[in-house]
Every structure is written in structure tokens, then in C-alpha cells.
Design an enzyme around this catalytic site. Structure first.
Site, PDB file in Angstrom:
ATOM      1  N   LYS A  24       0.843  -1.208   0.000  1.00  0.00           N
ATOM      2  CA  LYS A  24       0.000   0.000   0.000  1.00  0.00           C
ATOM      3  C   LYS A  24       0.867   1.242   0.000  1.00  0.00           C
ATOM      4  O   LYS A  24       0.615   2.198  -0.746  1.00  0.00           O
ATOM      5  CB  LYS A  24      -0.885   0.010   1.246  1.00  0.00           C
ATOM      6  CG  LYS A  24      -1.615   1.326   1.447  1.00  0.00           C
ATOM      7  CD  LYS A  24      -2.159   1.492   2.860  1.00  0.00           C
ATOM      8  CE  LYS A  24      -1.083   1.848   3.846  1.00  0.00           C
ATOM      9  NZ  LYS A  24      -1.606   2.199   5.187  1.00  0.00           N
ATOM     10  N   ASP A  51      -7.742   1.751  -0.316  1.00  0.00           N
ATOM     11  CA  ASP A  51      -6.826   2.887  -0.130  1.00  0.00           C
ATOM     12  C   ASP A  51      -6.192   3.361  -1.438  1.00  0.00           C
ATOM     13  O   ASP A  51      -5.993   4.565  -1.637  1.00  0.00           O
ATOM     14  CB  ASP A  51      -5.711   2.530   0.855  1.00  0.00           C
ATOM     15  CG  ASP A  51      -6.139   2.747   2.302  1.00  0.00           C
ATOM     16  OD1 ASP A  51      -7.349   2.901   2.550  1.00  0.00           O
ATOM     17  OD2 ASP A  51      -5.262   2.745   3.186  1.00  0.00           O
ATOM     18  N   ASN A  93     -10.880   6.398   4.423  1.00  0.00           N
ATOM     19  CA  ASN A  93     -10.041   6.425   5.617  1.00  0.00           C
ATOM     20  C   ASN A  93      -8.595   6.119   5.243  1.00  0.00           C
ATOM     21  O   ASN A  93      -7.864   5.490   5.999  1.00  0.00           O
ATOM     22  CB  ASN A  93     -10.574   5.425   6.653  1.00  0.00           C
ATOM     23  CG  ASN A  93      -9.976   5.672   8.041  1.00  0.00           C
ATOM     24  OD1 ASN A  93      -9.270   6.663   8.263  1.00  0.00           O
ATOM     25  ND2 ASN A  93     -10.243   4.760   8.956  1.00  0.00           N
ATOM     26  N   ARG A 123      -8.936  12.006  12.386  1.00  0.00           N
ATOM     27  CA  ARG A 123      -7.487  11.737  12.374  1.00  0.00           C
ATOM     28  C   ARG A 123      -6.742  13.064  12.150  1.00  0.00           C
ATOM     29  O   ARG A 123      -6.945  13.739  11.147  1.00  0.00           O
ATOM     30  CB  ARG A 123      -7.144  10.683  11.309  1.00  0.00           C
ATOM     31  CG  ARG A 123      -7.800   9.333  11.621  1.00  0.00           C
ATOM     32  CD  ARG A 123      -7.469   8.273  10.593  1.00  0.00           C
ATOM     33  NE  ARG A 123      -6.063   7.899  10.611  1.00  0.00           N
ATOM     34  CZ  ARG A 123      -5.515   7.067   9.738  1.00  0.00           C
ATOM     35  NH1 ARG A 123      -6.255   6.523   8.775  1.00  0.00           N
ATOM     36  NH2 ARG A 123      -4.238   6.774   9.805  1.00  0.00           N
ATOM     37  N   ASP A 295       2.366  -0.924  12.177  1.00  0.00           N
ATOM     38  CA  ASP A 295       1.200  -1.642  11.649  1.00  0.00           C
ATOM     39  C   ASP A 295       1.271  -3.134  11.965  1.00  0.00           C
ATOM     40  O   ASP A 295       0.282  -3.852  11.817  1.00  0.00           O
ATOM     41  CB  ASP A 295       1.070  -1.429  10.133  1.00  0.00           C
ATOM     42  CG  ASP A 295       0.728   0.013   9.779  1.00  0.00           C
ATOM     43  OD1 ASP A 295       0.486   0.824  10.694  1.00  0.00           O
ATOM     44  OD2 ASP A 295       0.705   0.330   8.568  1.00  0.00           O
ATOM     45  N   LYS A 322      -4.787   5.853  14.482  1.00  0.00           N
ATOM     46  CA  LYS A 322      -4.851   5.113  13.209  1.00  0.00           C
ATOM     47  C   LYS A 322      -6.329   4.963  12.831  1.00  0.00           C
ATOM     48  O   LYS A 322      -7.161   5.761  13.222  1.00  0.00           O
ATOM     49  CB  LYS A 322      -4.160   3.773  13.359  1.00  0.00           C
ATOM     50  CG  LYS A 322      -2.718   3.863  13.818  1.00  0.00           C
ATOM     51  CD  LYS A 322      -1.774   4.183  12.701  1.00  0.00           C
ATOM     52  CE  LYS A 322      -0.337   4.185  13.202  1.00  0.00           C
ATOM     53  NZ  LYS A 322       0.608   4.618  12.200  1.00  0.00           N
ATOM     54  N   GLU A 323      -6.673   3.907  12.089  1.00  0.00           N
ATOM     55  CA  GLU A 323      -8.057   3.722  11.653  1.00  0.00           C
ATOM     56  C   GLU A 323      -9.011   3.725  12.838  1.00  0.00           C
ATOM     57  O   GLU A 323     -10.178   4.088  12.728  1.00  0.00           O
ATOM     58  CB  GLU A 323      -8.187   2.421  10.856  1.00  0.00           C
ATOM     59  CG  GLU A 323      -7.649   2.500   9.444  1.00  0.00           C
ATOM     60  CD  GLU A 323      -6.147   2.361   9.353  1.00  0.00           C
ATOM     61  OE1 GLU A 323      -5.428   2.722  10.310  1.00  0.00           O
ATOM     62  OE2 GLU A 323      -5.662   1.904   8.310  1.00  0.00           O
TER      63      GLU A 323
HETATM   64  O1  LIG Z   1       3.841   6.331   5.093  1.00  0.00           O
HETATM   65  C1  LIG Z   1       3.159   5.295   5.074  1.00  0.00           C
HETATM   66  O2  LIG Z   1       2.973   4.640   4.027  1.00  0.00           O
HETATM   67  C2  LIG Z   1       2.573   4.813   6.346  1.00  0.00           C
HETATM   68  C3  LIG Z   1       3.013   5.319   7.554  1.00  0.00           C
HETATM   69  C4  LIG Z   1       2.479   4.844   8.850  1.00  0.00           C
HETATM   70  O3  LIG Z   1       1.587   5.819   9.355  1.00  0.00           O
HETATM   71  P1  LIG Z   1       1.997   7.039  10.333  1.00  0.00           P
HETATM   72  O4  LIG Z   1       3.145   7.723   9.757  1.00  0.00           O
HETATM   73  O5  LIG Z   1       0.764   7.863  10.363  1.00  0.00           O
HETATM   74  O6  LIG Z   1       2.330   6.432  11.655  1.00  0.00           O
HETATM   75  C5  LIG Z   1       1.691   3.542   8.715  1.00  0.00           C
HETATM   76  O7  LIG Z   1       0.963   3.300   9.880  1.00  0.00           O
HETATM   77  C6  LIG Z   1       0.750   3.596   7.533  1.00  0.00           C
HETATM   78  O8  LIG Z   1      -0.002   2.419   7.390  1.00  0.00           O
HETATM   79  C7  LIG Z   1       1.526   3.775   6.250  1.00  0.00           C
HETATM   80  C1  LIG Z   2      -2.461   3.104   9.621  1.00  0.00           C
HETATM   81  C2  LIG Z   2      -2.774   2.555   8.447  1.00  0.00           C
HETATM   82  O1  LIG Z   2      -3.179   3.222   7.351  1.00  0.00           O
HETATM   83  P1  LIG Z   2      -3.272   4.741   6.914  1.00  0.00           P
HETATM   84  O2  LIG Z   2      -2.613   5.593   7.944  1.00  0.00           O
HETATM   85  O3  LIG Z   2      -2.554   4.780   5.591  1.00  0.00           O
HETATM   86  O4  LIG Z   2      -4.729   5.017   6.760  1.00  0.00           O
HETATM   87  C3  LIG Z   2      -2.678   1.092   8.269  1.00  0.00           C
HETATM   88  O5  LIG Z   2      -2.754   0.622   7.117  1.00  0.00           O
HETATM   89  O6  LIG Z   2      -2.517   0.366   9.242  1.00  0.00           O
END
Ligand SMILES: O=C(O)C1=C[C@@H](OP(=O)(O)O)[C@@H](O)[C@H](O)C1
Ligand SMILES: C=C(OP(=O)(O)O)C(=O)O
Length: 416
Positions: A24, A51, A93, A123, A295, A322-323
Site C-alpha cells: 500500500k 486505499d 479512511n 485523524r 502496523d 490510526k483507523e
Molecule cells: O507512510 C506510510 O505509508 C505509512 C506510515 C504509517 O503511518 P503514520 O506515519 O501515520 O504512523 C503507517 O501506519 C501507515 O499504514 C503507512
Molecule cells: C495506519 C494505516 O493506514 P493509513 O494511515 O494509511 O490510513 C494502516 O494501514 O494500518
């Protein structure tokens, strides 16, 4: 999708092959950078999920042509500019899409509204909006969360920005990917040098370089980005390391062998660090610092429930934004399997394993959070009668999760 699924513990260790979907994080970075470049970029091995679909729809709304020749490819053709969208960009989200596009909107000539669903509207995005303003970009988010309104002027004049990334590393990634669109070199500096998931910044810099940007890390807290156009390129996206954690955990929980097609050390994403921890099961360390593999924490917390000794998870305060509030959610949902199994202590999560006979069947709330659903389902490999509510929420990052674990021989009984 059905209202719930019930997991049937496998009679034998799980063995087989299954490839997790594309990353992702890398897919959403590559989609944006390809959209900002002039020309055509081909992304293969990419993730197609809620996403990344949100990102694609937003880019299309800004005039980028995104074709989908097959189930794992995007062909992105950009003109080197993003057009102002006719309507607000609705990003569900998807944290990455929301944060990255909030910054990139500074490159549009016109007004962009970035918004999302009810969860996303809780968020925080205030620190990113403040940072954009300090660069001379007119932006406001009255609640400190989306919706955000950005009045883009096809660039910006600022040369230095300080960002508090305590709540999310995505703010830094968003600013870095925007930075080549500035009129002068831009220095991006962290307020303090503590940051969760530093590995995501490395992922951002690697993606930017791949698309021709010049970005240099000065020290632990400073990056300098030169102005210049992104170059279209082709990119093969590696599998998603966070998705891989469920498969690695399923392997050790059942004593099986699952070939995911990618060696743990071949991943560039931070969550791949969870592999070494997972392999220590059932002797996980007493303290696990989750800050650099955030994660993966729900996965590790479920393993901790079946560990030989208790585990305290530290460095996870930002799991609360987070979510869902994942610290609270994991404490509540694990404790449905056995009362008191997991508790919150400040921002830490403490999991104290129970004897097998003390576990019982449970209906697990998932709070629209794919990682609560996917991780708690792993408990069902050991405990009969684990029912996961709203299983469709896995579509955020791993739409085929239930099919994939069923393909490994796990009983996944749909209901409702
Ligand atoms: O930069 C990214 O791709 C991500 C950063 C992380 O979030 P945070 O930076 O908000 O902690 C992670 O939890 C998210 O799923 C993906
Ligand atoms: C925190 C996550 O996603 P995002 O911040 O990209 O919504 C996740 O995929 O666990």
C-alpha cells in the site's frame, strides 16, 4: 461481503503458498509521483484496494489518466501538473492518500478540498496544515482534522519547514514529495528527532529518487530537496510487508510453513522488521518497541496472547490515531477471548498470556479497522469460535485476505 466470518482452527499446521498483495505504502507513493511526472509510468505488482482506489480516483479527478490493464498494474499518464478538481477529494479512511494529497494540492492552481469518512475526520492533520502554511501555502483545517481546504498556486516559495511528526510520519513524507515543486531548494526539518516509523521516510526518499528527484538526508532530522520535475518511470511494487505479518504469524501459530514468495530481508518496508520478532514465538521478548513497525503491532499482540511469558508493547502512542484507537481496541478485543488478557497501561499495551483452557469463543468488533480484523482472526487458529464482525473492512489494504487464508486450509465460515 457477509456480516461476519468464523474461523475454524486447522487440524494440522498450515502449509502452502500465498503471495501477499502489493505494498500500500509504495503503491500510493508511486501513484502520486507518477501523476506529478510528465509522461507515462507503468506500475506493476501494485495493490488494488480501497486505499489505492481512493488515490487513483482523486488523481483522475485532477486530470491524470490512470489505466488499469490488469489486476495488479496501473499505467499513469501525467502532464506534469495537477488540475483543480471540480468537487472535494473524498479519500475514505486512507491516511496515505489524505496526507500526501493535502500537500500535493499546493501544486494545483485553484482550490482543493481534501476530506474523508467519519474516521478520517477524526485523524489529526493540523501539524501538516501548519507546515504548509509556513511554506506560504494557504490552507486551513478548522477542526485540526479533514476536511482541509488548500488554495494552491502551482508551487510555493518557502525554503524551510519544521514539522512535528509525533502523530504521523506521513506528514514528513507528504512534505518531501511536495518539495521538488517548490521554487527553491527546500529543507524539511523534524521538530525533535523522535519519529515513529522512520522507515516510511526512507521509503518516500527511495520512491522520489526513483522518479528522478534529488533528496538528501542531512542528519537524523533534516532532509534537503532540490526543485525539479519528476520523471515518469516504470516500477515493480514489492509485496506488502504489513500484510505479510499475518502470514508469518499464521505459520508460527500453527507450526506450519507458508511460502509467501519473498524473503523477509528482501522487503524495504519497515514492518518487515517484525519477521525477526515473530520467529521468536513462543518466546517473544518481554518488551517490544512497536515504534518502528507500527502496523505490525496488532499481529504481534495476538501472538503475545499465546506466548510463554507476558509482553509489554511500548512506543505505540500513535496507534491511537490510526483507523481506530488500536491500543484500546486490542486490549478490549483480546480480553474477549480471555478476561484480562490484555490491558492498557498509559499508552502501552500489556498482554499476559492465559492457559489454553481459559480461552473461549468470542465475537470480535473490528471498528472498521482492517488490521483489527486480520490480526484477531489469527487468534481463531488456536481458539475455536472466533467470529470476526464486518470482515469486509479488510478491503482497505488486503481485499483477498479471507480467500488467501482459506486457500491455506483455514476454515473461514461466512455468516449473516
Ligand atoms: O507512510 C506510510 O505509508 C505509512 C506510515 C504509517 O503511518 P503514520 O506515519 O501515520 O504512523 C503507517 O501506519 C501507515 O499504514 C503507512
Ligand atoms: C495506519 C494505516 O493506514 P493509513 O494511515 O494509511 O490510513 C494502516 O494501514 O494500518
Amino acid at each position: 461481503m457477509t456480516d461476519f466470518v468464523t474461523i475454524v482452527p486447522p487440524a494440522r499446521p498450515i502449509e502452502g503458498r500465498v503471495a501477499p498483495p502489493g505494498s500500500k505504502s509504495i503503491t500510493n507513493r508511486a501513484l502520486l509521483l507518477a501523476a506529478l511526472a510528465r509522461g507515462t509510468s507503468r506500475l506493476t505488482g501494485a495493490l488494488k484496494s480501497d486505499d489505492t482506489r481512493r488515490m487513483v480516483e482523486a488523481l483522475r479527478a485532477m486530470g491524470v489518466v490512470v489505466e488499469e490493464p490488469d489486476a495488479t498494474s496501473f499505467v499513469v499518464t501525467g502532464t506534469g501538473r495537477l488540475q483543480a478538481p471540480a468537487a472535494p477529494l473524498f479519500l475514505g479512511n486512507a491516511g496515505t492518500a489524505t496526507r500526501f494529497l493535502t500537500a500535493a494540492a499546493a501544486l494545483v492552481e485553484g482550490t482543493v478540498v481534501v476530506t474523508g469518512d467519519a474516521h478520517m475526520q477524526k485523524r489529526p492533520i493540523g501539524p501538516l496544515v501548519a507546515a504548509l502554511r509556513s511554506l506560504g501555502v494557504a490552507a486551513e483545517a478548522p477542526t485540526g482534522c479533514p476536511p482541509v481546504t488548500i488554495h494552491g498556486t502551482d508551487g510555493f516559495d518557502g525554503e524551510r519547514v519544521t514539522i512535528d511528526a509525533g502523530l504521523s510520519s506521513q506528514y514528513v513524507s507528504a512534505l518531501l514529495m511536495l518539495a521538488p515543486g517548490g521554487r527553491r531548494p527546500v529543507e524539511v526539518a523534524l521538530k525533535g528527532d523522535a519519529i515513529g516509523a522512520r522507515g516510511y521516510i526512507d521509503l518516500t526518499c527511495a520512491a522520489m529518487r526513483r522518479f528522478g528527484a534529488q533528496v538528501e538526508q542531512r542528519d537524523l532530522a533534516t532532509w534537503v530537496v532540490q526543485p525539479g520535475a519528476y520523471r515518469a518511470t516504470d516500477l515493480h511494487v514489492e509485496p506488502d510487508a504489513s500484510a505479510a505479518t499475518y502470514l508469518w504469524a499464521a505459520e508460527v501459530l500453527t507450526g506450519g510453513a507458508i511460502d509467501i514468495g519473498t524473503a523477509p530481508e528482501a522487503f524495504t518496508q519497515p514492518d518487515a522488521a517484525a519477521y525477526a520478532v515473530i520467529r521468536r514465538f513462543p518466546h517473544l521478548p518481554p518488551v517490544i518497541d512497536g515504534s518502528q513497525m507500527q502496523d505490525a503491532v496488532p499481529t504481534l499482540a495476538v501472538l503475545a496472547a499465546f506466548n510463554a511469558t507476558p509482553v509489554r508493547f511500548t512506543g505505540i502512542a500513535n496507534l491511537r490515531v490510526k483507523e481506530c484507537d488500536r491500543v484500546a481496541a486490542m486490549a478490549t478485543e483480546l480480553s474477549r477471548l480471555s478476561p484480562g488478557l490484555a490491558v492498557e497501561e498509559g499508552d502501552d499495551l500489556v498482554v499476559t498470556p492465559a492457559a489454553p483452557e481459559r480461552f473461549g469463543p468470542a465475537r470480535i468488533e473490528t471498528y472498521s479497522d482492517h488490521r483489527i480484523a486480520m490480526s484477531m482472526a489469527l487468534a481463531g487458529l488456536r481458539v475455536p469460535g472466533v467470529t470476526i464482525l464486518d470482515p469486509g473492512c479488510v478491503a482497505k489494504t488486503y481485499p483477498d485476505y479471507w480467500r488467501d487464508i482459506a486457500g491455506l486450509g483455514v476454515g473461514v465460515q461466512a455468516g449473516g
